[in-house]
Design an enzyme around this catalytic site. Sequence first.
Site, PDB file in Angstrom:
ATOM      1  N   THR A 264       0.819  -1.215   0.000  1.00 39.01           N
ATOM      2  CA  THR A 264       0.000   0.000   0.000  1.00 39.01           C
ATOM      3  C   THR A 264       0.850   1.262   0.000  1.00 39.01           C
ATOM      4  O   THR A 264       0.378   2.316  -0.419  1.00 39.01           O
ATOM      5  CB  THR A 264      -0.912   0.025   1.242  1.00 39.01           C
ATOM      6  OG1 THR A 264      -0.101  -0.106   2.412  1.00 39.01           O
ATOM      7  CG2 THR A 264      -1.927  -1.099   1.195  1.00 39.01           C
TER       8      THR A 264
ATOM      9  N   SER B 125      32.159  -4.141   5.617  1.00 40.38           N
ATOM     10  CA  SER B 125      30.869  -4.660   6.055  1.00 40.38           C
ATOM     11  C   SER B 125      30.991  -6.096   6.522  1.00 40.38           C
ATOM     12  O   SER B 125      31.662  -6.922   5.883  1.00 40.38           O
ATOM     13  CB  SER B 125      29.853  -4.593   4.910  1.00 40.38           C
ATOM     14  OG  SER B 125      28.654  -5.254   5.264  1.00 40.38           O
TER      15      SER B 125
ATOM     16  N   ASP C 245       9.426   1.421   4.703  1.00 41.54           N
ATOM     17  CA  ASP C 245      10.559   0.787   5.357  1.00 41.54           C
ATOM     18  C   ASP C 245      11.498   1.815   5.979  1.00 41.54           C
ATOM     19  O   ASP C 245      11.958   1.658   7.112  1.00 41.54           O
ATOM     20  CB  ASP C 245      11.334  -0.066   4.358  1.00 41.54           C
ATOM     21  CG  ASP C 245      10.552  -1.273   3.894  1.00 41.54           C
ATOM     22  OD1 ASP C 245       9.466  -1.529   4.446  1.00 41.54           O
ATOM     23  OD2 ASP C 245      11.023  -1.961   2.968  1.00 41.54           O
TER      24      ASP C 245
END
Length: 374
Positions: free
Chosen positions: A35, A67, A170
């Site tokens: 959505t 990383s 997010d």
Amino acid sequence: MPFHSTLPPFSALFGRAPEVTATAPGRVNLMGEHTDYNGGLVLPTAIPQSCEVALARRVDGRVRVVSALVAAAPREYQLGEERREGDWLDYVAGCTAALLADGHSLTGFDARIASSVPVGAGVSSSAALAVSVLRALRAVFALALDDVALARLAHRAEHDFVGARVGIMDQLAASLADERSALFLDTRSLDYERVALPPSVDLVVLDSGVAHRHATGGYNARRAECERACALLGVTSLRDLEASAPLDALLEPLGRRVRHVLSENARVVAAVAALRAGDVAALGRLFSASHASQRDDYEVSCPEIDALVGVASADPRVAGARLTGGGFGGAVVLVAEAGTAAAVAVRAATAYAERTGLRATRLVPPPEPALTPA
């Protein structure tokens, strides 16, 4: 939760101490799937897993990043010369490119990234990475960015630079959410409200072991289908449609795509009401309806996810279960009776392994850390 990384500390990697350390959590979306890029409503909450960035400025324009996501040497690029490489470094480069495009003053820097947010599980590892990088840069360069502006930049990094056509949920969740409440967010206005998670509800999140990638495949195809439906219906966004809007003019599968988005927005509002009332049964029914809509109308589930939802839903302590995240794999979220989460997770994972041969990893509640002998 703790970071279990074999990566050396920042000082060992770069010969000095970091100036700042910043973190950002992963998230699970309780309701409102697909959505956000349609201007709709979402309801995420933070999970215990997070991404941590330790960072120190340089006097030149080089950016060096190590990383724990990969066992590799430091990666480097020149500030202002960011280009896509097709891997995790794009999220860092996307952040600096977005900051420079907005006129923020930066120098090069060294950074160490460690994360306990699983990649490909549908719990926003990429947003946690981008937001934690931007939080570190905001701190060390004293950037005038509030949490919403920071989330917007993180979204631009992933959407424009990386090329994953995700909505902004997010990044806003990584920037604003916490583990004690759900973030009731309108992705069109960016208005938000924190809704307390009631003590009558236990949440369980299980990674199915089937990874997905936002930047490829079906996710971008679903967004394109929504845009096509908007053009045919004469609206800018599906949010402009009433829930009862006639969809007869749309050929399938466009009608089913729109029906999912409209019904999912309504389920977000109903889920907020259920949380406020502490109504586990009502919330469970909404979870089940959402999964059916994602499976049948939006077609973003897969056999493994359906199997995990099925075995979880058969547990009498589980009120409902659904796919969470972008789909095509990833994680499921369950709503269970208070005090049953750990046992429910074990039973669901066991039944899932028996049915599929796959291992489901428990993310919420986080597993107890292994004891280290004295």
